[in-house]
Write a protein that holds these residues in place. Structure first.
Motif, PDB file in Angstrom:
ATOM      1  N   VAL A   1      -6.799   2.916  -1.304  1.00 40.27           N
ATOM      2  CA  VAL A   1      -5.528   2.505  -0.205  1.00 40.27           C
ATOM      3  C   VAL A   1      -5.575   3.499   0.620  1.00 40.27           C
ATOM      4  N   GLY A   2      -5.565   4.959   0.071  1.00 42.33           N
ATOM      5  CA  GLY A   2      -5.195   6.116   1.075  1.00 42.33           C
ATOM      6  C   GLY A   2      -6.386   6.321   2.184  1.00 42.33           C
ATOM      7  N   ALA A   3      -7.787   6.107   1.710  1.00 45.26           N
ATOM      8  CA  ALA A   3      -8.778   6.058   2.680  1.00 45.26           C
ATOM      9  C   ALA A   3      -8.868   4.988   3.836  1.00 45.26           C
ATOM     10  N   ALA A   4      -8.390   3.881   3.437  1.00 43.34           N
ATOM     11  CA  ALA A   4      -8.374   2.627   4.249  1.00 43.34           C
ATOM     12  C   ALA A   4      -7.166   3.083   5.374  1.00 43.34           C
ATOM     13  N   LEU A   5      -5.920   3.458   4.785  1.00 43.96           N
ATOM     14  CA  LEU A   5      -4.878   3.935   5.715  1.00 43.96           C
ATOM     15  C   LEU A   5      -5.260   5.074   6.794  1.00 43.96           C
ATOM     16  N   ASN A   6      -5.895   6.096   6.451  1.00 40.59           N
ATOM     17  CA  ASN A   6      -6.057   6.959   7.112  1.00 40.59           C
ATOM     18  C   ASN A   6      -7.172   6.295   8.173  1.00 40.59           C
ATOM     19  N   LEU A   7      -8.187   5.890   7.849  1.00 42.94           N
ATOM     20  CA  LEU A   7      -9.205   5.147   8.747  1.00 42.94           C
ATOM     21  C   LEU A   7      -8.671   4.452   9.611  1.00 42.94           C
ATOM     22  N   LEU A   8      -8.145   3.277   9.189  1.00 43.46           N
ATOM     23  CA  LEU A   8      -7.703   2.266  10.022  1.00 43.46           C
ATOM     24  C   LEU A   8      -6.261   2.371  10.710  1.00 43.46           C
ATOM     25  N   ASN A   9      -5.340   3.108  10.206  1.00 44.60           N
ATOM     26  CA  ASN A   9      -3.880   3.300  10.353  1.00 44.60           C
ATOM     27  C   ASN A   9      -3.288   1.997  10.548  1.00 44.60           C
ATOM     28  N   LEU A  10      -3.208   1.197   9.208  1.00 41.65           N
ATOM     29  CA  LEU A  10      -2.640   0.143   9.075  1.00 41.65           C
ATOM     30  C   LEU A  10      -1.240   0.194   8.940  1.00 41.65           C
ATOM     31  N   ASP A  11      -0.477  -0.823   9.427  1.00 45.47           N
ATOM     32  CA  ASP A  11       0.754  -1.001   9.272  1.00 45.47           C
ATOM     33  C   ASP A  11       1.494  -1.611   7.941  1.00 45.47           C
ATOM     34  N   ARG A  12       0.479  -2.305   7.260  1.00 45.24           N
ATOM     35  CA  ARG A  12       1.203  -2.870   6.215  1.00 45.24           C
ATOM     36  C   ARG A  12      -0.099  -2.980   4.966  1.00 45.24           C
ATOM     37  N   VAL A  13       0.492  -2.580   3.668  1.00 49.11           N
ATOM     38  CA  VAL A  13      -0.383  -2.707   2.554  1.00 49.11           C
ATOM     39  C   VAL A  13       0.004  -3.937   1.470  1.00 49.11           C
ATOM     40  N   VAL A  14      -0.709  -4.919   1.351  1.00 48.61           N
ATOM     41  CA  VAL A  14      -0.075  -5.876   0.545  1.00 48.61           C
ATOM     42  C   VAL A  14      -1.038  -6.106  -0.638  1.00 48.61           C
ATOM     43  N   ILE A  15      -0.379  -5.803  -1.776  1.00 45.58           N
ATOM     44  CA  ILE A  15      -1.209  -5.893  -3.109  1.00 45.58           C
ATOM     45  C   ILE A  15      -1.101  -7.261  -3.639  1.00 45.58           C
ATOM     46  N   ALA A  16      -2.036  -7.974  -4.199  1.00 44.26           N
ATOM     47  CA  ALA A  16      -2.281  -9.244  -4.458  1.00 44.26           C
ATOM     48  C   ALA A  16      -3.060  -9.520  -5.552  1.00 44.26           C
ATOM     49  N   GLY A  17      -3.291 -10.834  -5.846  1.00 39.16           N
ATOM     50  CA  GLY A  17      -4.135 -10.987  -7.102  1.00 39.16           C
ATOM     51  C   GLY A  17      -3.477 -10.756  -8.342  1.00 39.16           C
ATOM     52  N   GLY A  18      -4.581 -10.414  -9.518  1.00 40.16           N
ATOM     53  CA  GLY A  18      -3.893 -10.228 -10.837  1.00 40.16           C
ATOM     54  C   GLY A  18      -3.168  -8.998 -10.831  1.00 40.16           C
ATOM     55  N   VAL A  19      -3.632  -7.858 -10.160  1.00 40.89           N
ATOM     56  CA  VAL A  19      -2.985  -6.545 -10.122  1.00 40.89           C
ATOM     57  C   VAL A  19      -1.399  -6.801  -9.689  1.00 40.89           C
ATOM     58  N   ALA A  20      -1.239  -7.714  -8.992  1.00 42.96           N
ATOM     59  CA  ALA A  20       0.049  -7.724  -8.444  1.00 42.96           C
ATOM     60  C   ALA A  20       1.349  -8.438  -9.490  1.00 42.96           C
ATOM     61  N   ALA A  21       0.817  -8.658 -10.550  1.00 41.61           N
ATOM     62  CA  ALA A  21       1.385  -9.335 -11.825  1.00 41.61           C
ATOM     63  C   ALA A  21       2.337  -8.017 -12.324  1.00 41.61           C
ATOM     64  N   ALA A  22       1.754  -6.875 -11.934  1.00 36.78           N
ATOM     65  CA  ALA A  22       2.587  -5.752 -12.625  1.00 36.78           C
ATOM     66  C   ALA A  22       3.769  -5.357 -11.962  1.00 36.78           C
ATOM     67  N   GLY A  23       3.866  -6.028 -10.747  1.00 37.75           N
ATOM     68  CA  GLY A  23       5.072  -5.769  -9.902  1.00 37.75           C
ATOM     69  C   GLY A  23       5.407  -4.474  -9.405  1.00 37.75           C
ATOM     70  N   ALA A  24       6.812  -4.404  -9.534  1.00 42.33           N
ATOM     71  CA  ALA A  24       7.017  -3.169  -8.901  1.00 42.33           C
ATOM     72  C   ALA A  24       6.619  -1.710  -9.563  1.00 42.33           C
ATOM     73  N   LEU A  25       6.368  -1.997 -10.884  1.00 46.18           N
ATOM     74  CA  LEU A  25       5.986  -0.662 -11.526  1.00 46.18           C
ATOM     75  C   LEU A  25       4.603  -0.243 -10.991  1.00 46.18           C
ATOM     76  N   LEU A  26       3.554  -1.016 -10.623  1.00 49.25           N
ATOM     77  CA  LEU A  26       2.353  -0.850  -9.947  1.00 49.25           C
ATOM     78  C   LEU A  26       2.548  -0.283  -8.374  1.00 49.25           C
ATOM     79  N   LEU A  27       3.522  -1.013  -7.815  1.00 47.85           N
ATOM     80  CA  LEU A  27       3.641  -0.785  -6.421  1.00 47.85           C
ATOM     81  C   LEU A  27       4.308   0.693  -6.427  1.00 47.85           C
TER      82      LEU A  27
END
Length: 71
Positions: A1-27
């Motif tokens: 995530v960090g590498a993508a943000l530094n490279l692309l300067n994105l304004d939003r990261v959206v966590i999806a799929g099965g890992v998103a089931a972990a919810g706020a703890l993971l986020l």
């Protein structure tokens, strides 16, 4: 995530799929660790969210992209 943000300067990261089931703890951990690894101005301009569509987010996004590509 960090590498993508530094490279692309994105304004939003959206966590999806099965890992998103972990919810706020993971986020919260993603935000915490990403903050330590990216440029401060990049972090300040970015928001982190869980996908509202859960495990279907990728499929819905791909379908929407295909719809927009049609003439």
């Amino acid at each position: 995530v960090g590498a993508a943000l530094n490279l692309l300067n994105l304004d939003r990261v959206v966590i999806a799929g099965g890992v998103a089931a972990a919810g706020a703890l993971l986020l919260d951990r993603i935000v915490e660790h990403t903050r330590k690894r990216i440029f401060p101005h990049v972090f300040a301009d970015c928001s982190f969210r869980l996908a509202e569509l859960g495990g279907d987010a990728g499929v819905v996004g791909a379908a929407r992209a295909a719809m927009l590509a049609l003439p």
